[in-house]
Structure formats: structure tokens, C-alpha cells
Design a protein around this motif. Structure first.
Motif: not given
Length: 228
Positions: A186-193, A207-225
Motif C-alpha cells: 500500500a505504501c508503494a502504491a501511494a508513492g513510497a520507495s 538468521d531471519a533478517y534476509a527473509d524479512n527484508i526480502a518479504a518487504i521488498r517483494e510486497a512493494a515490488a508486487l504492488a508496483r507490478g
């Protein structure tokens, strides 16, 4: 439509303060784009975090961009100290002093990229007059002072308002507070990068940091198509 690159900026405010250096190294290895450093003074916000000497101590441990967010007032007397400590970006609050132009000019004169932050109660229009002096606008999506707060969904409208004001200027929009995979789209769709994330990145240990970062990146990228 072209978009600014997606930037994940974990906030070390949520890290283990007894292991600051190790945490920064772990976030670097995990794929953080920037390291976000929240500086609080117990006056402008109801909490105290750390000062320029901590930034100086951490600087040799990562080549990532140090994104320093000053939640302090007055701010001008401390700008040089944070620049000399190794800040790449220095963001000041629109509410932190009477001379916002002067503060932003000083940040740039010190060789840092300049940002301006807006508290939830401050309208986007409060920074319309300084957009030619900034490289980023940080929209607080919680009331500043403490990590682990719930995301304020009404701030998405402010992100969209800032995006409209920026028009074609080369300014990025950063969101900070309660950001995670469930609202990054939703943040990405509104204009945040740029996505500042503390608890949602640092939960689960290194041990979880890489997956946690990837999950945020993927959610934002998906919203931007950008992903399927």
C-alpha cells in the motif's frame, strides 16, 4: 511508468543495543540497502536513543548508506557532528525549528543528502516550500518516539499528497513506522520507495533478517507490478 528503486532501510532502533556492531554487520549481509539511525533527544520526542559518537563507531562496520533521522530540537547545533560522524543522509523534522530552509541548506553544505520529515499531525503542505532543497521526504506512519507501534493507515493519503507535490523532482519518499510486508504494498502504491522497518526486519534474529527484508521488498515490488 518508471519508479525509483526500492530501498529497504532497517532501523537499528529495534536491534540489540548490546550488539550494535554485530547487528549492523548482519543487516548489511542480509541485504539492507540503507541503515536507518533514529536519533532521539527526550525533548522533541519522548525517548532517548543515541548520539553522533554511536554513528561514528558504527561507520567503519558497513559501506551501506547511513540514513540518519534526527528527532531532536533544536537540530542545527548538531548537524555538523552527525555529518562528521559519517552520515550520508541527514533528515530533519519540519516541526523541529523555525528555520527549516536554513537547516536543510546546512545539511547540504556539510556534504550530506538532505531529508525533511513530517509527523502524522503535520500536513504534506508544510514542506511544499522546501522541495527544491531536499533529496527525500520522510512521512512518519507512527507518532515518533518508540519502535514497535502500529502503522497509521491514514498516512497513506499523505504519501500520495507528497508524491503529487514532488511531481517530476528527483525526490524519494520514505515511510517510517510500523512498516512491514502487510502494508509495504500500500505504501508503494501511494508513492513510497524507501521503507524504514525495525521490528519487522529484526524479529527472529540475524538468521531471519534476509527473509524479512526480502518479504518487504517483494510486497512493494508486487504492488508496483514488478513481480508476479
Amino acid at each position: 511508468m518508471s519508479f525509483a528503486p526500492l530501498i529497504i532501510a532497517p532501523s537499528i532502533l529495534a536491534s540489540d543495543f548490546a550488539r550494535f556492531g554485530e547487528e549492523v554487520r548482519a543487516l548489511d549481509v542480509a541485504g539492507a540497502d540503507w541503515i536507518h539511525l533514529d536519533v532521539m533527544d527526550g525533548h522533541f520526542v519522548p525517548n532517548i536513543s543515541f548520539g553522533p559518537e554511536v554513528v561514528r563507531a558504527l561507520r567503519p562496520l558497513s559501506a551501506r548508506t547511513f540514513d540518519v533521522h534526527l528527532m531532536i530540537a533544536p537540530v542545527d547545533p548538531y548537524l555538523e557532528a552527525f555529518a562528521k560522524a559519517g552520515a550520508d543522509h541527514i533528515t530533519v523534522h519540519a516541526e523541529a525549528g523555525p528555520h527549516l530552509h536554513r537547516s536543510l541548506q546546512a545539511v547540504r553544505a556539510l556534504g550530506c543528502r538532505a531529508g525533511v520529515a513530517l509527523n502524522p499531525g503535520t500536513p504534506a503542505s508544510a514542506v511544499a516550500h522546501v522541495l527544491d532543497l531536499v533529496d527525500l521526504v520522510l512521512v512518519m506512519t507512527v507518532n515518533p518516539g518508540f519502535g514497535g507501534q502500529a502503522f497509521l493507515a491514514p498516512m497513506l493519503d499523505k504519501v500520495a499528497d507528497v508524491k503529487a507535490m514532488i511531481a517530476d523532482r528527483p525526490i524519494v519518499i520514505e515511510v517510517d513506522g510500523g512498516v512491514g510486508p502487510d502494508n509495504a504494498g500500500a505504501c508503494a502504491a501511494a508513492g513510497a520507495s524507501v521503507f524504514v522497518a525495525g521490528s519487522s526486519v529484526l524479529r527472529g534474529g540475524p538468521d531471519a533478517y534476509a527473509d524479512n527484508i526480502a518479504a518487504i521488498r517483494e510486497a512493494a515490488a508486487l504492488a508496483r507490478g514488478e513481480m508476479v
